[in-house]
Design a protein around this motif. Structure first.
Motif, PDB file in Angstrom:
ATOM      1  N   THR A  12      19.680   2.571 -29.069  1.00 19.81           N
ATOM      2  CA  THR A  12      20.640   2.703 -30.162  1.00 19.81           C
ATOM      3  C   THR A  12      21.859   1.819 -29.913  1.00 19.81           C
ATOM      4  O   THR A  12      22.305   1.101 -30.811  1.00 19.81           O
ATOM      5  CB  THR A  12      21.070   4.171 -30.349  1.00 19.81           C
ATOM      6  N   SER A  15      20.897  -1.830 -30.325  1.00 15.31           N
ATOM      7  CA  SER A  15      20.698  -2.134 -31.742  1.00 15.31           C
ATOM      8  C   SER A  15      22.032  -2.257 -32.482  1.00 15.31           C
ATOM      9  O   SER A  15      22.235  -3.181 -33.268  1.00 15.31           O
ATOM     10  CB  SER A  15      19.831  -1.054 -32.379  1.00 15.31           C
ATOM     11  N   LYS A  16      22.941  -1.331 -32.242  1.00  8.79           N
ATOM     12  CA  LYS A  16      24.240  -1.362 -32.920  1.00  8.79           C
ATOM     13  C   LYS A  16      25.077  -2.551 -32.450  1.00  8.79           C
ATOM     14  O   LYS A  16      25.768  -3.179 -33.252  1.00  8.79           O
ATOM     15  CB  LYS A  16      24.979  -0.053 -32.715  1.00  8.79           C
ATOM     16  N   GLU A  19      23.680  -5.530 -34.134  1.00 11.62           N
ATOM     17  CA  GLU A  19      24.090  -5.512 -35.544  1.00 11.62           C
ATOM     18  C   GLU A  19      25.535  -5.988 -35.691  1.00 11.62           C
ATOM     19  O   GLU A  19      25.847  -6.781 -36.581  1.00 11.62           O
ATOM     20  CB  GLU A  19      23.948  -4.090 -36.105  1.00 11.62           C
ATOM     21  N   LEU A  20      26.408  -5.529 -34.787  1.00 16.40           N
ATOM     22  CA  LEU A  20      27.804  -5.938 -34.848  1.00 16.40           C
ATOM     23  C   LEU A  20      27.955  -7.439 -34.600  1.00 16.40           C
ATOM     24  O   LEU A  20      28.717  -8.120 -35.286  1.00 16.40           O
ATOM     25  CB  LEU A  20      28.643  -5.149 -33.840  1.00 16.40           C
ATOM     26  N   ASP A  34      32.491  -1.396 -42.566  1.00 15.87           N
ATOM     27  CA  ASP A  34      31.298  -1.576 -41.727  1.00 15.87           C
ATOM     28  C   ASP A  34      31.697  -1.953 -40.309  1.00 15.87           C
ATOM     29  O   ASP A  34      31.149  -1.441 -39.325  1.00 15.87           O
ATOM     30  CB  ASP A  34      30.376  -2.656 -42.297  1.00 15.87           C
ATOM     31  N   LEU A  38      30.900   0.467 -37.099  1.00 16.92           N
ATOM     32  CA  LEU A  38      30.100  -0.009 -35.972  1.00 16.92           C
ATOM     33  C   LEU A  38      30.905  -0.006 -34.678  1.00 16.92           C
ATOM     34  O   LEU A  38      30.403   0.383 -33.622  1.00 16.92           O
ATOM     35  CB  LEU A  38      29.569  -1.422 -36.247  1.00 16.92           C
ATOM     36  N   GLU A  41      31.116   3.587 -33.467  1.00 18.73           N
ATOM     37  CA  GLU A  41      29.837   4.073 -32.956  1.00 18.73           C
ATOM     38  C   GLU A  41      29.518   3.450 -31.595  1.00 18.73           C
ATOM     39  O   GLU A  41      29.052   4.139 -30.683  1.00 18.73           O
ATOM     40  CB  GLU A  41      28.717   3.766 -33.948  1.00 18.73           C
ATOM     41  N   ILE A  42      29.750   2.164 -31.462  1.00 18.89           N
ATOM     42  CA  ILE A  42      29.484   1.481 -30.194  1.00 18.89           C
ATOM     43  C   ILE A  42      30.405   2.015 -29.108  1.00 18.89           C
ATOM     44  O   ILE A  42      29.962   2.296 -27.991  1.00 18.89           O
ATOM     45  CB  ILE A  42      29.649  -0.051 -30.357  1.00 18.89           C
ATOM     46  N   CYS A  74      32.641  -5.163 -29.179  1.00 20.01           N
ATOM     47  CA  CYS A  74      33.502  -4.009 -29.447  1.00 20.01           C
ATOM     48  C   CYS A  74      34.972  -4.354 -29.205  1.00 20.01           C
ATOM     49  O   CYS A  74      35.306  -5.072 -28.280  1.00 20.01           O
ATOM     50  CB  CYS A  74      33.080  -2.877 -28.518  1.00 20.01           C
TER      51      CYS A  74
END
Length: 116
Positions: A12, A15-16, A19-20, A34, A38, A41-42, A74
């Motif tokens: 996860t 993947s995140k 995506e970022l 968005d 993200l 979440e990261i 991040c």
């Protein structure tokens, strides 16, 4: 921690983070909500996983790779995050000395140098 749960969290985070890093590639623009979602979440996943240990050298390498990718995209700005990041750098360097030549090792080297 349940090994399958750790593996799921690693996937996860990876993947995140991916995506970022590619946010806006397809549409050409980025929505701030968005980006914020993200990033949050990261950051939460990094805080959960940064001090976890895998059951094997490979799982530890995958964990460090996901964490490094998470940090590469991040946004963070507190001293606590810097301590965690440095801890991950140290772990990654130790893992790299033990990991046999492989695609995972190359990815880990690349991620480590991208974050430095």
């Amino acid at each position: 921690m349940n090994p399958s749960n750790l593996q799921s969290q690693i996937r996860t985070l990876y993947s995140k983070a991916d995506e970022l890093c590619h946010l806006g590639d397809s549409a050409g623009f980025v929505y701030s909500d968005d980006l914020t979602r993200l990033n949050k979440e990261i950051h939460q996943l990094i805080n959960i996983l940064w001090n976890k240990e895998g059951n094997s050298l490979r799982e530890n390498a995958e964990l460090c790779l996901a964490l490094l990718l998470g940090y590469s995209g991040c946004m963070y700005a507190n001293p606590e995050d810097e301590v965690k990041r440095n801890s991950i750098f140290t772990r990654t360097q130790q893992i790299l000395t033990k990991l046999p030549a492989s695609q995972l090792k190359e990815q880990l080297y690349s991620a480590l140098h991208n974050v430095l």
